[in-house]
Design a protein around this motif. Structure first.
Motif, PDB file in Angstrom:
ATOM      1  N   THR A 139      -9.516  -8.771  -4.241  1.00 37.91           N
ATOM      2  CA  THR A 139      -9.064  -8.098  -3.033  1.00 37.91           C
ATOM      3  C   THR A 139      -7.579  -7.759  -3.129  1.00 37.91           C
ATOM      4  OG1 THR A 139     -10.713  -9.281  -1.746  1.00 37.91           O
ATOM      5  CG2 THR A 139      -8.903  -8.296  -0.525  1.00 37.91           C
ATOM      6  N   LYS A 140      -6.762  -8.714  -3.606  1.00 38.67           N
ATOM      7  CA  LYS A 140      -5.326  -8.477  -3.743  1.00 38.67           C
ATOM      8  C   LYS A 140      -5.042  -7.353  -4.733  1.00 38.67           C
ATOM      9  CE  LYS A 140      -2.240 -11.237  -2.232  1.00 38.67           C
ATOM     10  NZ  LYS A 140      -1.299 -10.941  -1.165  1.00 38.67           N
ATOM     11  N   TRP A 181       0.647 -14.458  -7.922  1.00 32.82           N
ATOM     12  CA  TRP A 181      -0.180 -14.870  -6.789  1.00 32.82           C
ATOM     13  C   TRP A 181      -0.698 -16.294  -6.963  1.00 32.82           C
ATOM     14  CZ3 TRP A 181      -2.785  -9.569  -7.351  1.00 32.82           C
ATOM     15  CH2 TRP A 181      -2.069  -8.610  -6.625  1.00 32.82           C
ATOM     16  N   LYS A 233     -12.774 -13.625  -5.493  1.00 34.44           N
ATOM     17  CA  LYS A 233     -12.791 -12.627  -4.425  1.00 34.44           C
ATOM     18  C   LYS A 233     -11.383 -12.367  -3.894  1.00 34.44           C
ATOM     19  CE  LYS A 233     -15.047 -11.476  -0.096  1.00 34.44           C
ATOM     20  NZ  LYS A 233     -16.023 -11.860   0.909  1.00 34.44           N
ATOM     21  N   LYS A 234     -10.601 -13.449  -3.726  1.00 38.44           N
ATOM     22  CA  LYS A 234      -9.230 -13.292  -3.255  1.00 38.44           C
ATOM     23  C   LYS A 234      -8.403 -12.456  -4.234  1.00 38.44           C
ATOM     24  CE  LYS A 234      -6.998 -16.905  -1.630  1.00 38.44           C
ATOM     25  NZ  LYS A 234      -6.545 -18.308  -1.427  1.00 38.44           N
ATOM     26  N   GLU A 253     -14.811 -17.780  -4.564  1.00 41.99           N
ATOM     27  CA  GLU A 253     -13.823 -17.547  -3.512  1.00 41.99           C
ATOM     28  C   GLU A 253     -12.474 -17.129  -4.098  1.00 41.99           C
ATOM     29  OE1 GLU A 253     -11.472 -20.223  -0.227  1.00 41.99           O
ATOM     30  OE2 GLU A 253     -13.555 -20.744  -0.678  1.00 41.99           O
ATOM     31  N   TRP A 258       0.012 -19.531  -4.552  1.00 46.61           N
ATOM     32  CA  TRP A 258      -1.089 -20.255  -3.927  1.00 46.61           C
ATOM     33  C   TRP A 258      -1.151 -21.716  -4.356  1.00 46.61           C
ATOM     34  CZ3 TRP A 258      -4.973 -15.811  -5.217  1.00 46.61           C
ATOM     35  CH2 TRP A 258      -4.743 -14.740  -4.346  1.00 46.61           C
TER      36      TRP A 258
END
Length: 113
Positions: A75-76, A101, A71-72, A68, A105
């Motif tokens: 994508t960013k 990032w 993937k984040k 997960e 987060w």
């Protein structure tokens, strides 16, 4: 010359013991909260035909949580990559962006190497 027919079961061993083929399930690893993760972000070119990749190392948790997060990040960045064995690989030089990032987060112990 005659050809020998090979038995389709050659090399297989059969057993009636139900314990013989039982596989032990690996223990599910608990995912630490982002503030407790010690991630390292670095660039790498070794064994990659001279192409630069961004590596995020040190993730401790389940494979699903790793996938997960990978993937984040992919994508960013708008780039490809993979996530497995506690390592996230992103194609390209995104070291500064990924570090920012991750801190946004909640991954407070992120280091650039």
């Amino acid at each position: 010359m005659t050809k020998k027919k090979l038995n389709s079961f050659s090399g297989l061993v059969f057993s009636t013991n139900p314990e013989m083929m039982r596989e032990e399930e690996p223990e599910a690893q608990e995912t630490l909260p982002p503030a407790q993760q010690k991630l390292k972000v670095k660039l790498d070119r070794k064994q990659r035909a001279g192409k630069t990749v961004t590596l995020v190392e040190g993730f401790s948790g389940s494979e699903e949580a790793l996938e997960e997060l990978g993937k984040k990040l992919k994508t960013k960045c708008g780039a490809g990559g993979s996530a497995k064995d506690g390592l996230i690989l992103i194609q390209g030089d995104y070291k500064l962006k990924v570090t920012e990032w991750l801190k946004d987060w909640g991954y407070s112990q992120t280091k650039m190497v």
